[in-house]
Design an enzyme around this catalytic site. Structure first.
Site, PDB file in Angstrom:
ATOM      1  CE  LYS A  87      -4.323   1.285   2.291  1.00 25.27           C
ATOM      2  NZ  LYS A  87      -5.106   1.105   3.522  1.00 25.27           N
TER       3      LYS A  87
HETATM    4  O1  G3P Z   1      -9.133   2.312   4.190  1.00 28.60           O
HETATM    5  C1  G3P Z   1      -8.950   3.615   4.658  1.00 28.60           C
HETATM    6  C2  G3P Z   1      -9.584   3.752   5.970  1.00 28.60           C
HETATM    7  O2  G3P Z   1      -8.907   3.023   6.933  1.00 28.60           O
HETATM    8  C3  G3P Z   1      -9.841   5.128   6.400  1.00 28.60           C
HETATM    9  O3  G3P Z   1     -11.031   5.064   7.071  1.00 28.60           O
HETATM   10  O4  G3P Z   1     -12.768   5.805   8.593  1.00 28.60           O
HETATM   11  O5  G3P Z   1     -10.356   6.466   8.981  1.00 28.60           O
HETATM   12  O6  G3P Z   1     -11.661   7.467   7.119  1.00 28.60           O
HETATM   13  P1  G3P Z   1     -11.474   6.279   7.998  1.00 28.60           P
END
Ligand code: G3P
Length: 218
Positions: A87
Site C-alpha cells: 500500500k
Molecule cells: O481504508 C482507509 C480507511 O482506513 C480510512 O477510514 O474511517 O479512517 O476514514 P477512515
C-alpha cells in the site's frame, strides 16, 4: 463486489472470515497503532498472522515517502506472504514506486486518493488497486460516491485494469452505494458488513415461521 475488512484487529478479521464472504483485508498505520502493534518484527508477524487467517489480498502500508524508501519497504513487506499488497500513498514518488512494483509483478494499492486525477495517475502507473476515501470526502461535504462513479467512468473509457477499492467506508449505505456505482471492492469496518444482515421483516418473518412450525408439531 469484493468485500475486504478494514482493520488490523485479529478477532474482527476472524469473525468476518467465519462468515465465508470475506475476500481480503486492508490495514493502515493508524489501524496497526490502534491494535498496539509496535516494532518491525511485531508488525511483520501481525501481517503474517492476518495472511494465515484470510486467503486473499492483505494490504500492508509503507511508511516511507521517498522512492528508494518505498521500494525497500515494499519489497520487504512483499516477502512476508504472496498475498501481501504493497500500500503506497498518492505522491509523485509513490506513483513512481507503483510503476516500479507493477513492472516487477508486485501487487499495489494506491492509498489516500481523493480525486479522479489522482486515480488516473494510479491507473497509468499500473496500480492493482486504487483507494478513494469516500467517508473522509463525505466528512468535508464532498460526495464520496460521486468520486467512485467518476473513476468508474474514466477507467471504463480506457479499459484500465486497476480495481476501484472504495475505502473509508463507514456504514451499510456506503456499501450499497459503492456496489451501485460499480466499485470492484469495498473495504470497511466489521459493522459495515454485519449491518447488511439486518432487516426487521426478516426478524419478524423468521419468528413467525418458527412459531408456526412449533405450533404444528404440538
Ligand atoms: O481504508 C482507509 C480507511 O482506513 C480510512 O477510514 O474511517 O479512517 O476514514 P477512515
Amino acid at each position: 463486489m469484493k468485500f475486504f475488512i478494514d482493520t488490523a484487529n485479529i478477532d474482527q478479521i476472524r469473525q468476518a472470515q467465519a462468515l465465508g464472504i470475506l475476500d481480503g483485508v486492508t490495514t493502515n498505520p493508524s489501524l496497526m497503532a490502534k491494535e498496539g502493534i509496535k516494532g518491525e518484527s511485531n508488525i511483520r508477524n501481525h501481517y503474517k498472522q492476518i495472511c494465515d487467517i484470510v486467503k486473499g489480498p492483505v494490504s500492508a502500508e509503507v511508511i516511507s515517502t521517498d522512492f528508494e524508501g518505498i521500494i525497500r519497504e515494499g519489497e520487504s513487506l512483499a516477502e512476508i506472504d504472496p498475498n501481501i499488497v504493497i500500500k503506497v500513498p498518492m505522491l509523485p514518488d509513490g506513483v513512481k514506486a507503483i510503476k516500479y512494483f507493477s513492472e516487477k509483478g508486485l501487487k499495489t494499492n494506491c492509498t489516500l486518493v481523493f480525486s479522479a486525477g489522482q486515480a488516473l495517475l494510479a491507473a497509468k502507473a499500473g496500480a492493482t488497486y486504487v483507494s478513494p476515501f469516500i467517508g473522509r470526502l463525505d466528512d468535508i461535504s464532498y460526495d464520496g460516491i460521486e468520486l467512485i462513479q467518476q473513476i468508474r467512468l474514466i477507467y471504463d473509457n480506457y479499459l484500465y485494469e486497476t480495481q476501484i477499492l472504495a475505502a473509508s467506508v463507514r456504514h451499510t449505505l456506503h456499501v450499497i452505494k459503492c456496489a451501485e456505482a460499480g466499485a470492484d471492492v469495498m473495504t470497511g469496518p466489521l459493522q459495515s458488513i454485519m449491518g447488511l444482515f439486518n432487516h426487521p421483516l426478516t426478524d419478524i418473518g423468521l419468528k413467525k415461521f418458527l412459531e408456526d412450525f412449533h405450533r404444528s408439531q404440538q
